[in-house]
Design an enzyme around this catalytic site. Structure first.
Site, PDB file in Angstrom:
ATOM      1  N   ARG A 245       0.962  -1.144  -0.197  1.00 15.28           N
ATOM      2  CA  ARG A 245      -0.039  -0.035   0.023  1.00 15.28           C
ATOM      3  C   ARG A 245       0.745   1.255   0.045  1.00 15.28           C
ATOM      4  O   ARG A 245       1.996   1.626   0.561  1.00 15.28           O
ATOM      5  CB  ARG A 245      -0.831  -0.064   1.323  1.00 15.28           C
ATOM      6  CG  ARG A 245      -2.090  -0.499   1.488  1.00 15.28           C
ATOM      7  CD  ARG A 245      -3.181  -0.568  -0.037  1.00 15.28           C
ATOM      8  NE  ARG A 245      -5.042  -0.782  -0.166  1.00 15.28           N
ATOM      9  CZ  ARG A 245      -4.269  -1.635  -0.781  1.00 15.28           C
ATOM     10  NH1 ARG A 245      -3.663  -2.412  -1.936  1.00 15.28           N
ATOM     11  NH2 ARG A 245      -5.242  -2.277  -0.967  1.00 15.28           N
ATOM     12  N   GLU A 274      -1.639   7.802  -3.545  1.00 15.54           N
ATOM     13  CA  GLU A 274      -2.074   7.949  -5.216  1.00 15.54           C
ATOM     14  C   GLU A 274      -3.939   8.186  -6.417  1.00 15.54           C
ATOM     15  O   GLU A 274      -4.875   7.464  -4.914  1.00 15.54           O
ATOM     16  CB  GLU A 274      -1.948   6.170  -6.001  1.00 15.54           C
ATOM     17  CG  GLU A 274      -2.653   5.542  -5.054  1.00 15.54           C
ATOM     18  CD  GLU A 274      -2.219   3.810  -5.104  1.00 15.54           C
ATOM     19  OE1 GLU A 274      -1.558   3.124  -4.845  1.00 15.54           O
ATOM     20  OE2 GLU A 274      -2.913   2.854  -5.177  1.00 15.54           O
ATOM     21  N   HIS A 292      -0.717   0.190  -9.614  1.00 12.46           N
ATOM     22  CA  HIS A 292      -1.291  -0.336  -8.951  1.00 12.46           C
ATOM     23  C   HIS A 292      -1.636  -1.222  -9.627  1.00 12.46           C
ATOM     24  O   HIS A 292      -3.281  -1.711  -9.353  1.00 12.46           O
ATOM     25  CB  HIS A 292      -2.376   0.197  -8.234  1.00 12.46           C
ATOM     26  CG  HIS A 292      -2.703  -0.675  -6.439  1.00 12.46           C
ATOM     27  ND1 HIS A 292      -3.604   0.493  -5.201  1.00 12.46           N
ATOM     28  CD2 HIS A 292      -3.020  -1.404  -6.182  1.00 12.46           C
ATOM     29  CE1 HIS A 292      -3.618  -0.317  -4.543  1.00 12.46           C
ATOM     30  NE2 HIS A 292      -3.701  -1.671  -4.803  1.00 12.46           N
ATOM     31  N   ILE A 293      -0.940  -2.615 -10.079  1.00  9.44           N
ATOM     32  CA  ILE A 293      -1.317  -3.647 -11.229  1.00  9.44           C
ATOM     33  C   ILE A 293      -1.226  -5.103 -10.535  1.00  9.44           C
ATOM     34  O   ILE A 293      -1.275  -5.452 -11.405  1.00  9.44           O
ATOM     35  CB  ILE A 293      -1.627  -3.134 -12.509  1.00  9.44           C
ATOM     36  CG1 ILE A 293       0.157  -3.149 -12.246  1.00  9.44           C
ATOM     37  CG2 ILE A 293      -1.948  -1.934 -13.555  1.00  9.44           C
ATOM     38  CD1 ILE A 293       0.453  -3.488 -14.184  1.00  9.44           C
TER      39      ILE A 293
END
Ligand code: 8YV
Length: 336
Positions: A245, A274, A292-293
Site C-alpha cells: 500500500r 495515488e 497499482h496493477i
C-alpha cells in the site's frame, strides 16, 4: 445486522465498472445500480449512494467511515474489491451492524508474481534501458555499460509474511536466494520450512537484505514503516519493492535516498495519495513505477470480482451460501 425481508427487492450498488458477467450474477438476485465510469466520489456523494442500497460492491478508493454511514438504516453489506481494506473503518461498520468482506487468496499468486516482476525490472534496470533504447541512444555495445545488480544468489528480505509474503518467498528458491522475513509473529515451523525463510527482527532485515519486498497490510502503525531512518539502515545497493500500500513507504524520503545513491533502486506499484505519484519519484531513472496493477491479470481480476459478488449475495441472505459469505472481514456481525 437487520432482518432481511425476502419479499422486498434488495438493491445493490456497484461503485466501479465491473465485468458484465459479474454484474449479471448480481442481477439474478438484486436490483443492480452499476456505475459505468471509475469516478472519485466525495464522502457526501458516497453517503448519499450508500443510503439508497442494501449492499455495495466497492473499490479501494471508496472510503467508508462513521461519517459516511451516519443515519444509514438500510445498508447491510459491503463487498470490498481487494484483499486490503484500509478504505473501510471496521469499527464503524461493526457499530452499524454492517458486514464487510474482502477478496483474499484468489490474488495471492498473481500479486507474488508481480512482486518478482518489479524486483527483476528494478534490479536489472529494465525500464530505464528500454526508455534509453526507445529514445534512440543505442549506437553500439559498450561492455561496461548498463551494469546492474544480481537477483539470484542474493539475500531476499520480506517485510510482512502473510499469504502473499509466503508466495513471494516460495519463488525465491528458483533464484537460489537466502530468504529472511519479519512479521508481527514468526510463522509456524512447517510454514517457515515450506518458504525456506528465516525469521529476523526488523533492524536485521533492513541491514542484511540485498532486496526487500514489502507485503504489509496498511494500518496506522504501519504508516511510514519504511521512512528515512529505515532507508538509512539499508544497503546503498539494495532494491526496495512495494506491492502493498501507498503510505507504508515515505515516498519523499524514498525519492531522496534513490536520488542521492543511498538506495540502489525501487519497484513501486502503490503510492501515497495515488493516483497521484510524488513528483520526485517521476524524475528518477532508478525506480520502476506502475499504476497499482499487481493483481491485474484477467483471470485474477475476474476471480476477485466473482468472489466479491458471491460475498455480497451470501451476505444479503441469497444464493447457496445465504448468510455465510465466503470471506468476511468482521464475521461477528453475521452472528448477531
Ligand atoms: C487491487 C489490492 O489492485 O487487493 C488489494 O488489496 O490492492 C489490489 O489487488 C485493488 O483491490 C483493485 O481494486
Amino acid at each position: 445486522m437487520g432482518t432481511i425481508d425476502m419479499n422486498h427487492p434488495q438493491r445493490v450498488w456497484v461503485s466501479r465498472p465491473l465485468f458484465p458477467e459479474v454484474v449479471a450474477k448480481l442481477a439474478e438476485h438484486f436490483e443492480v445500480l452499476a456505475e459505468s465510469e471509475d469516478q472519485r466520489r466525495s464522502p457526501e456523494q458516497l453517503r448519499a449512494k450508500l443510503a439508497e442500497v442494501d449492499g455495495a460492491l466497492l473499490g479501494l478508493a471508496d472510503r467508508v467511515d462513521a461519517a459516511v454511514l451516519a443515519g444509514n438504516r438500510r445498508l447491510k453489506a459491503i463487498a470490498n474489491l481487494g484483499v486490503g481494506y484500509n478504505n473501510l473503518d471496521i469499527d464503524a461498520l461493526n457499530a452499524a451492524g454492517i458486514v464487510a468482506t474482502n477478496t483474499p487468496d484468489v490474488l495471492t499468486e498473481s500479486v507474488a508474481d508481480y512482486a518478482w516482476a518489479l524486483l527483476l525490472a528494478a534490479a536489472r534496470r529494465v525500464s530505464a534501458a528500454e526508455r534509453w533504447l526507445r529514445a534512440g541512444h543505442w549506437q553500439g555495445m559498450r561492455f561496461d555499460d548498463w551494469l546492474s545488480v544480481d537477483v539470484h544468489g542474493k539475500a531476499l528480505g520480506i517485510l510482512g509474511m502473510g499469504r502473499i509474503g509466503q508466495a513471494v518467498a516460495r519463488r525465491a528458491a528458483g533464484f537460489g536466494m537466502a530468504v529472511s522475513y519479519h512479521n508481527r509473529r514468526p510463522l509456524p515451523a512447517e510454514l517457515e520450512q515450506a518458504c525456506r525463510a528465516r525469521y529476523v527482527d526488523k533492524p536485521t532485515l533492513l541491514r542484511e537484505s540485498d532486496h526487500l519486498v514489502l507485503v504489509l497490510p496498511f494500518t496506522p502503525e504501519n504508516r511510514h514503516a519504511i521512512g528515512a531512518p529505515e532507508l538509512a539502515a539499508m544497503k546503498p545497493t539494495a532494491v526496495l519493492v512495494n506491492i502493498a500500500r501507498g503510505g507504508i513507504v515515505d515516498d519523499a524520503a524514498l525519492a531522496a535516498a534513490l536520488r542521492e545513491g543511498r538506495l540502489g533502486a525501487a519497484g513501486l506499484d502503490v503510492f501515497e495519495g495515488e493516483p497521484a505519484v510524488h513528483a520526485d519519484l517521476l524524475k528518477l531513472d532508478n525506480v520502476v513505477l506502475s499504476p497499482h496493477i499487481a493483481s491485474a491479470t484477467a483471470d485474477t481480476r475476474r476471480a476477485m470480482a466473482s468472489l466479491a459478488a458471491d460475498n455480497l449475495i451470501a451476505a444479503l441472505g441469497r444464493g447457496p451460501r445465504a448468510g455465510r459469505p465466503p470471506t468476511p472481514i468482521n464475521p461477528a456481525v453475521l452472528a448477531k
